[in-house]
Design an enzyme around this catalytic site. Structure first.
Site, PDB file in Angstrom:
ATOM      1  N   CYS A 132       0.817  -1.996  -0.113  1.00 52.75           N
ATOM      2  CA  CYS A 132       0.279   0.544  -0.080  1.00 52.75           C
ATOM      3  C   CYS A 132       1.165   1.058   0.034  1.00 52.75           C
ATOM      4  CB  CYS A 132      -1.015   0.533   1.136  1.00 52.75           C
ATOM      5  SG  CYS A 132      -1.741   1.002   1.712  1.00 52.75           S
ATOM      6  N   GLU A 133       0.422   1.632  -0.589  1.00 47.75           N
ATOM      7  CA  GLU A 133       1.374   3.950  -0.913  1.00 47.75           C
ATOM      8  C   GLU A 133       0.970   4.263   0.362  1.00 47.75           C
ATOM      9  OE1 GLU A 133      -0.491   6.373  -4.120  1.00 47.75           O
ATOM     10  OE2 GLU A 133       0.048   4.794  -4.963  1.00 47.75           O
ATOM     11  N   HIS A 134       0.192   4.389   0.834  1.00 47.62           N
ATOM     12  CA  HIS A 134      -0.040   5.015   2.108  1.00 47.62           C
ATOM     13  C   HIS A 134       0.785   4.553   3.263  1.00 47.62           C
ATOM     14  CE1 HIS A 134      -4.708   6.185   0.276  1.00 47.62           C
ATOM     15  NE2 HIS A 134      -3.639   6.620  -1.300  1.00 47.62           N
ATOM     16  N   HIS A 135       0.968   3.590   3.442  1.00 53.41           N
ATOM     17  CA  HIS A 135       2.189   3.329   4.479  1.00 53.41           C
ATOM     18  C   HIS A 135       3.112   2.095   5.145  1.00 53.41           C
ATOM     19  CE1 HIS A 135      -2.333   3.949   6.323  1.00 53.41           C
ATOM     20  NE2 HIS A 135      -1.741   4.732   7.435  1.00 53.41           N
ATOM     21  N   GLN A 167      -4.961  -0.637  -4.311  1.00 54.40           N
ATOM     22  CA  GLN A 167      -5.753  -1.666  -4.658  1.00 54.40           C
ATOM     23  C   GLN A 167      -6.950  -1.459  -6.213  1.00 54.40           C
ATOM     24  OE1 GLN A 167      -8.030  -4.061  -2.241  1.00 54.40           O
ATOM     25  NE2 GLN A 167      -8.969  -6.007  -4.051  1.00 54.40           N
ATOM     26  N   HIS A 174      -5.752  -6.401   3.535  1.00 54.15           N
ATOM     27  CA  HIS A 174      -4.601  -4.911   3.489  1.00 54.15           C
ATOM     28  C   HIS A 174      -4.299  -4.651   5.178  1.00 54.15           C
ATOM     29  CE1 HIS A 174      -5.160  -2.798  -0.533  1.00 54.15           C
ATOM     30  NE2 HIS A 174      -5.814  -3.358  -0.478  1.00 54.15           N
ATOM     31  N   CYS A 220      -2.292  -2.805   6.640  1.00 52.04           N
ATOM     32  CA  CYS A 220      -2.778  -1.184   7.333  1.00 52.04           C
ATOM     33  C   CYS A 220      -4.182  -1.139   8.361  1.00 52.04           C
ATOM     34  CB  CYS A 220      -2.735  -0.175   6.224  1.00 52.04           C
ATOM     35  SG  CYS A 220      -3.946  -0.244   4.820  1.00 52.04           S
TER      36      CYS A 220
END
Length: 225
Positions: A112-115, A154, A182, A184
């Site tokens: 996941c590119e956020h976390h 995703q 996920h 996260c």
């Protein structure tokens, strides 16, 4: 098959279950004998700084090699940033074949590119060939692998798989479903382990024609069930 109004057929679609990805080439630079894709020393330095920032001692025995291990891991996990997916695709020609083909239960791991935490799941791909153009079965798994090995969302991953299929074989239709957990959401924040996110992408007849869409989604839902 009429492009505007697909014909009914008594033949069953071709369905391939649970793709075995053991034959896929590893993205590890060690196993491939290639130069690293990423800047290993720079990542090592950054990981060392993170360890210091969280209050750890990067000089203690258990952490001495951690920065290098993480750097090598990132080289493998983010290899999709440096691989041209067209290089792993091979198209075959099977004259007059225009029946649906499904490859289901393709396992994948992405970040996941956020976390920068993993999301792990399975992809299911259906397509309707056109002009006898057929994609090698393992190549569909390779598409999923390449697209997942990068910082991802995703939703974007699902669309990229579908769009790559369209570009590769110019089919009459494509349907892709991706389902994943996920970390996260599991390890932090809301902390709901076992929650699945399901995304879909439809192209061509699988989007515009109700009959084709229904057949594709029936196949996908039956496989997932």
């Amino acid at each position: 098959m009429n492009v505007n109004k697909p014909e009914q057929t008594n033949r069953d679609p071709i369905v391939y279950d649970s793709v075995d990805t053991d034959d896929l080439e590893s993205f590890s630079c060690a196993s491939q004998g290639r130069q690293p894709y990423v800047d290993l020393p720079r990542i090592e330095k950054a990981v060392r700084e993170i360890l210091l920032a969280i209050g750890e001692d990067p000089e203690r025995e258990g952490l001495l090699e951690t920065p290098l291990r993480v750097a090598r891991m990132y080289d493998e996990l983010f290899a999709g940033l440096h691989v041209d997916v067209r290089d792993v695709i091979k198209v075959f020609h099977e004259k007059d074949h225009d029946e649906m083909i499904m490859v289901g239960d393709i396992p994948f791991y992405s970040m996941c590119e956020h976390h920068l935490l993993p999301f792990i799941g399975r992809a299911h791909v259906v397509y309707i060939p056109q002009g006898g153009r057929i994609l090698g079965l393992s190549k569909i798994a390779r598409i999923v692998d390449v697209m997942s090995r990068k910082p991802q969302l995703q939703e974007r991953l699902t669309s990229q798989i579908a769009d790559t299929m369209v570009e590769a074989v110019r089919p009459m239709g494509v349907a892709v479903i991706v389902e994943a957990e996920h970390l996260c959401m599991t390890m932090r924040g809301i902390r709901k382990p076992g929650s699945l996110t399901v995304t879909s992408a439809l192209r061509g007849l699988c989007k515009s024609d109700a009959r084709s869409r229904s057949e594709a989604m029936s196949l996908l839902n039956r496989r997932r069930g």
